[in-house]
Design an enzyme around this catalytic site. Structure first.
Site, PDB file in Angstrom:
ATOM      1  N   TYR A   1      -0.898   8.322  -2.983  1.00 42.65           N
ATOM      2  CA  TYR A   1      -0.953   7.921  -4.388  1.00 42.65           C
ATOM      3  C   TYR A   1      -2.143   8.589  -5.099  1.00 42.65           C
ATOM      4  CZ  TYR A   1       2.373   3.936  -4.077  1.00 42.65           C
ATOM      5  OH  TYR A   1       3.478   3.136  -3.952  1.00 42.65           O
ATOM      6  N   GLY A   2      -3.186   8.884  -4.321  1.00 38.92           N
ATOM      7  CA  GLY A   2      -4.456   9.347  -4.897  1.00 38.92           C
ATOM      8  C   GLY A   2      -4.341  10.423  -5.967  1.00 38.92           C
TER       9      GLY A   2
ATOM     10  N   CYS B   1     -11.090   2.830  -0.407  1.00 44.86           N
ATOM     11  CA  CYS B   1      -9.693   3.156  -0.113  1.00 44.86           C
ATOM     12  C   CYS B   1      -9.377   2.426   1.177  1.00 44.86           C
ATOM     13  CB  CYS B   1      -9.531   4.664   0.062  1.00 44.86           C
ATOM     14  SG  CYS B   1      -7.902   5.153   0.678  1.00 44.86           S
ATOM     15  N   THR B   2      -8.237   1.730   1.193  1.00 41.01           N
ATOM     16  CA  THR B   2      -7.953   0.884   2.361  1.00 41.01           C
ATOM     17  C   THR B   2      -7.642   1.703   3.618  1.00 41.01           C
ATOM     18  OG1 THR B   2      -5.690   0.658   1.531  1.00 41.01           O
ATOM     19  CG2 THR B   2      -7.223  -1.140   1.062  1.00 41.01           C
ATOM     20  N   HIS B   3      -7.461   3.003   3.463  1.00 39.01           N
ATOM     21  CA  HIS B   3      -7.274   3.854   4.657  1.00 39.01           C
ATOM     22  C   HIS B   3      -8.613   4.124   5.373  1.00 39.01           C
ATOM     23  CE1 HIS B   3      -3.324   4.765   2.963  1.00 39.01           C
ATOM     24  NE2 HIS B   3      -3.017   5.411   4.078  1.00 39.01           N
TER      25      HIS B   3
ATOM     26  N   CYS C   1      -4.330  -1.644  -2.045  1.00 36.66           N
ATOM     27  CA  CYS C   1      -4.462  -0.215  -2.337  1.00 36.66           C
ATOM     28  C   CYS C   1      -5.383  -0.098  -3.541  1.00 36.66           C
ATOM     29  CB  CYS C   1      -3.082   0.360  -2.654  1.00 36.66           C
ATOM     30  SG  CYS C   1      -3.128   2.059  -3.245  1.00 36.66           S
ATOM     31  N   ASN C   2      -6.497   0.592  -3.349  1.00 35.49           N
ATOM     32  CA  ASN C   2      -7.454   0.738  -4.447  1.00 35.49           C
ATOM     33  C   ASN C   2      -6.875   1.559  -5.597  1.00 35.49           C
ATOM     34  OD1 ASN C   2     -10.429  -0.104  -3.397  1.00 35.49           O
ATOM     35  ND2 ASN C   2      -9.147   0.576  -1.727  1.00 35.49           N
ATOM     36  N   THR C   3      -6.115   2.597  -5.237  1.00 33.76           N
ATOM     37  CA  THR C   3      -5.562   3.486  -6.269  1.00 33.76           C
ATOM     38  C   THR C   3      -4.619   2.690  -7.171  1.00 33.76           C
ATOM     39  OG1 THR C   3      -5.618   5.183  -4.551  1.00 33.76           O
ATOM     40  CG2 THR C   3      -4.508   5.757  -6.599  1.00 33.76           C
TER      41      THR C   3
ATOM     42  N   GLU D   1      -3.158   9.140   7.982  1.00 31.26           N
ATOM     43  CA  GLU D   1      -1.691   9.003   8.065  1.00 31.26           C
ATOM     44  C   GLU D   1      -1.104   9.925   9.135  1.00 31.26           C
ATOM     45  OE1 GLU D   1       0.650   7.034   6.510  1.00 31.26           O
ATOM     46  OE2 GLU D   1      -0.751   5.936   5.244  1.00 31.26           O
TER      47      GLU D   1
ATOM     48  N   ASP E   1       0.873  -1.175   0.000  1.00 29.61           N
ATOM     49  CA  ASP E   1       0.000   0.000   0.000  1.00 29.61           C
ATOM     50  C   ASP E   1       0.910   1.224   0.000  1.00 29.61           C
ATOM     51  OD1 ASP E   1      -2.387   1.582   0.209  1.00 29.61           O
ATOM     52  OD2 ASP E   1      -2.028   1.837   2.332  1.00 29.61           O
ATOM     53  N   SER E   2       0.286   2.398  -0.120  1.00 26.78           N
ATOM     54  CA  SER E   2       1.084   3.629  -0.053  1.00 26.78           C
ATOM     55  C   SER E   2       1.475   3.948   1.394  1.00 26.78           C
ATOM     56  CB  SER E   2       0.275   4.789  -0.633  1.00 26.78           C
ATOM     57  OG  SER E   2      -0.890   4.986   0.147  1.00 26.78           O
TER      58      SER E   2
HETATM   59  N1  DGL Z   1      -4.827   3.245   0.602  1.00 28.69           N
HETATM   60  C1  DGL Z   1      -4.759   3.577  -0.764  1.00 28.69           C
HETATM   61  C2  DGL Z   1      -6.031   3.269  -1.506  1.00 28.69           C
HETATM   62  O1  DGL Z   1      -6.693   2.311  -1.137  1.00 28.69           O
HETATM   63  C3  DGL Z   1      -4.024   4.826  -1.194  1.00 28.69           C
HETATM   64  C4  DGL Z   1      -4.266   6.119  -0.553  1.00 28.69           C
HETATM   65  C5  DGL Z   1      -3.341   7.177  -1.102  1.00 28.69           C
HETATM   66  O2  DGL Z   1      -2.128   6.973  -1.018  1.00 28.69           O
HETATM   67  O3  DGL Z   1      -3.822   8.186  -1.630  1.00 28.69           O
HETATM   68  O4  DGL Z   1      -6.382   3.887  -2.476  1.00 28.69           O
END
Ligand code: DGL
Length: 268
Positions: free
Chosen positions: A45-46, A187-189, A76-78, A155, A13-14
């Site tokens: 990453y978004g 988004c996994t966050h 990570c979805n992105t 974060e 993930d990021s």
């Molecule tokens: N947790 C990531 C996701 O699921 C990335 C979030 C990010 O870095 O912007 O998209």
């Protein structure tokens, strides 16, 4: 069973978001070794272009393959939206992404067919969720919105602040107004702030955290390919690598996982 079965599962993930997937994988598969990589130096990453996210993800996948993992979970979805098929073509080991499992879960929950999707700018722009939902059920009504500040709140450990409440209200009021009955945390966050999200959209909305479905998919692959770790020890070994400052990751991750972890910095 093959010799690869003794190897670890790689998760990327990021940042700390993929730990929501890590947690569910160790719950369902307690004997598996795991190597986790958080690209904290290049998070978020978004807002980045797809091509750049793909390049970063491929670098991490190569790092994980050098650590001899038997499978990669792109938590990570992105990064999944930016190029799951590229990662699969690049590897001779299974690669699991996070979008399909979330779509499957949302379609089992929804009654009204009114589904909300929240994610990073990259994920929402890719329309990966919207397309997959519509393909599976053309009659669904979808409302999708990027919530870029959520990742930064998580974060930086700022979820329990009045500012976070205000941001959530601005991002999520449209879902309340649209009366969705299901909201995909794309988004996994976001599961790390699910209490705030739930209280903002209301208790009638079912939140979809795809971690459970993803872990099930990982288990299925281990079943089918005979890749379960034959060593059934209670502490199989977890290793955490980050591209940025390992101290802040270690602090947030230890708090979240309720166990002390060490994190090591790797320059890709
Ligand atoms: N947790 C990531 C996701 O699921 C990335 C979030 C990010 O870095 O912007 O998209």
């Amino acid at each position: 069973m093959t010799a690869s079965a003794y190897k670890a599962i790689g998760i990327l993930d990021s940042g700390v978001g993929g730990l929501t997937v890590f947690q569910e994988i160790i719950r369902q598969l307690p004997h598996e070794k795991i190597i986790y990589f958080g690209d904290t130096a290049r998070m978020p990453y978004g807002p980045r272009p797809d091509e750049e996210v793909r390049r970063f993800a491929l670098q991490i996948i190569d790092f994980l393959r050098n650590q001899e993992v038997k499978m990669v979970v792109v938590a990570c979805n992105t990064a999944t939206a930016a190029g799951l098929s590229h990662y699969r073509a690049h590897c001779d080991i299974p690669v699991v992404g996070v979008i399909e499992p979330g779509v499957r879960a949302a379609l089992t929950y929804t009654r009204s067919g009114r589904i909300g999707v929240i994610g990073t700018a990259g994920t929402i722009r890719s329309s990966a969720y919207q397309k997959a939902l519509q393909e599976a059920r053309p009659d669904v009504h979808i409302i999708a919105k990027a919530c870029p500040l959520f990742v930064l709140l998580v974060e930086n450990d700022l979820v329990h602040t009045p500012e976070a409440e205000q941001v959530a209200e601005v991002y999520l009021a449209p879902f309340r107004e649209a009366a969705v009955d299901t909201l995909i945390l794309g988004c996994t966050h976001y599961p790390l702030m699910s209490d705030l999200i739930q209280s903002t959209v209301g208790p009638q909305v079912q939140l979809v955290n795809s971690a459970e479905e993803i872990a099930r998919e990982v288990k299925d692959i281990l079943d089918k390919q005979g890749l379960h770790n034959p060593l059934k020890c209670s502490d199989p070994g977890y290793r955490f690598f980050v591209s940025g400052n390992p101290h802040s990751f270690k602090e947030i991750a230890s708090k979240m996982l309720r166990r002390h972890i060490e994190a090591y910095q790797v320059l890709l």
